[in-house]
Design a protein around this motif. Structure first.
Motif, mmCIF file in Angstrom:
data_model
loop_
_atom_site.group_PDB
_atom_site.id
_atom_site.type_symbol
_atom_site.label_atom_id
_atom_site.label_comp_id
_atom_site.label_asym_id
_atom_site.label_seq_id
_atom_site.Cartn_x
_atom_site.Cartn_y
_atom_site.Cartn_z
ATOM 1 N N SER A 98 -15.258 -14.958 56.388
ATOM 2 C CA SER A 98 -14.915 -13.610 56.212
ATOM 3 C C SER A 98 -14.850 -12.806 57.250
ATOM 4 C CB SER A 98 -16.180 -13.070 55.314
ATOM 5 O OG SER A 98 -16.160 -13.690 53.884
ATOM 6 N N SER A 132 -14.959 -14.943 47.087
ATOM 7 C CA SER A 132 -14.404 -15.756 48.120
ATOM 8 C C SER A 132 -13.088 -16.016 47.754
ATOM 9 C CB SER A 132 -15.162 -17.123 48.245
ATOM 10 O OG SER A 132 -14.682 -17.846 49.316
ATOM 11 N N SER A 187 -18.533 -22.225 48.647
ATOM 12 C CA SER A 187 -18.455 -21.070 48.260
ATOM 13 C C SER A 187 -17.067 -20.861 47.127
ATOM 14 C CB SER A 187 -18.316 -19.812 49.274
ATOM 15 O OG SER A 187 -17.200 -20.006 49.742
#
Ligand code: DP6
Length: 375
Positions: free
Chosen positions: A249, A192, A154
């Motif tokens: 996250s 990200s 990511s």
């Protein structure tokens, strides 16, 4: 169209100013996008030596601690963006707005993903709205490494996407270098946090820090380094390639429930300057010790937060302990680190390549199956 309201996105004032500048360029006809226009870019992944773990819940993607990464220049995402539809004149609305499309492939499986992830969809809406809400984008991204292999895909993906948007919007023509760097670093972190460390515009960004400032904001810096680091190599031993059960996250959000959280924050901030100095002076032993400590420190927080996030498996502990034993015996200059997963990353000086190969073979033999290695 109205000016972007701070409350609407709660983005920093400075970023809001740049977004309004784009809106203005569009309104004055200086920023035109139409069917078939393309933006192309690539970006590297990175591995954190000092980890970003935990973020400030009240701010726009601000971390609670400074982090620092080594750029994995050979693990890259290449992204092509093609515009679908076109900009309509002021006051005119299109009858139909083409949807965003996404196509992701990776080197190994040639596996492709067609469904646009929700995170990406929201990201595009935020970054393009309101100056580009009448077009859709076709995003084709390719990783030259396996997507689920423990390398932060990511980070490379969102960094490449931001660079490709920068290319599509021709920011180089309209923004100063500082403005562009700011725009890139603010938007990539929304995708990200770790992607931000892959968006340095400096030509050689081997070590990149993401530093907390006194006022609670943060910025990336290209760290100057001793030339011996040019011989630093990286490989990752894949112990499990399944997607992680707890995403980074969500892990960030409950990190502060761990009793070790605050201890780590002050430990990292106290040693950050020394770490940068060790990079400048090529103090390999300091970097080794601190990097390995911090990987364990981060995982201790993961293990003791509520809910717990356990990413490691028994093979991880086995590989690390055998690696440390091997290093003591052979006296090689090498260290290990971990991400939010069980796979073990090893960084070593090129002259020890043969020993690292030997270690990789030894691990496969001991574990009893061929352990994949990406380097
Ligand atoms: C363990 O950047 O994936 O890799 O900002 O929520 O997208 P979000 O998190 P992410 O977190 C990375 C965590 C880490 C450590 C690091 O790369 O610093």
């Amino acid at each position: 169209m109205t000016k972007i309201e701070q409350s609407q996105f709660s983005i920093p004032k400075k970023l809001e100013k740049l977004q309004n500048k784009l809106l203005n360029l569009r309104q004055t006809g200086k920023l035109l996008l139409q069917n078939g226009d393309v933006g192309i870019a690539s970006a590297p992944s990175n591995i954190a030596l000092i980890k970003y773990w935990g973020k400030n819940k009240l701010k726009f993607q601000e971390p609670d601690n400074s982090s620092l990464s080594f750029t994995l220049d050979h693990f890259r995402a290449q992204t092509n963006i093609t515009v679908r539809g076109r900009f309509f004149p002021e006051g005119d609305a299109p009858e139909y707005v083409p949807e965003n499309l996404f196509h992701l492939t990776d080197s190994e499986s040639q596996k492709s993903t067609e469904v646009i992830p929700e995170k990406l969809s929201k990201f595009l809406k935020r970054i393009l709205h309101p100056y580009a809400n009448d077009i859709g984008l076709k995003i084709e991204s390719e990783n030259n490494f396996p997507t689920a292999c423990g390398i932060a895909s990511s980070a490379a993906g969102f960094a490449a996407l931001c660079f490709a948007l920068d290319n599509l919007l021709n920011l180089e023509k309209h923004f100063s270098l500082l403005e562009r760097q700011y725009w890139l670093s603010q938007w990539s972190r929304l995708g990200s946090g770790s992607a931000l460390r892959s968006t340095c515009l400096a030509s050689s960004s081997k070590f990149v820090s993401w530093e907390l400032k006194k006022n609670g904001s943060s910025e990336i810096k290209n760290i100057s380094y001793h030339k011996e680091w040019n011989h630093l190599q990286h490989c990752v031993l894949i112990l499990d390639s399944k997607e992680k059960e707890v995403s980074s996250s969500s892990g960030h959000l409950f990190a502060d429930t761990s009793p070790f959280y605050k201890i780590r924050l002050s430990y990292v901030e106290e040693n950050f300057t020394k770490f940068k100095q060790a990079i400048e002076e090529f103090d390999f032993d300091f970097i080794t010790k601190f990097t390995e400590y911090d990987a364990f420190f981060m995982h201790s927080i993961m293990h003791t937060s509520t809910p717990q996030a356990i990413y490691l498996n028994t093979e991880t502990s086995f590989v690390i302990s055998e690696f440390v034993r091997f290093r003591q015996k052979t006296k090689i200059k090498a260290f290990w680190t971990l991400d939010a997963g069980p796979n073990v990353h090893i960084l070593y000086l090129q002259k020890y390549h043969a020993q690292i190969k030997r270690f990789q073979k030894f691990i496969s033999k001991e574990i009893g199956r061929k352990i994949k290695v990406y380097e």
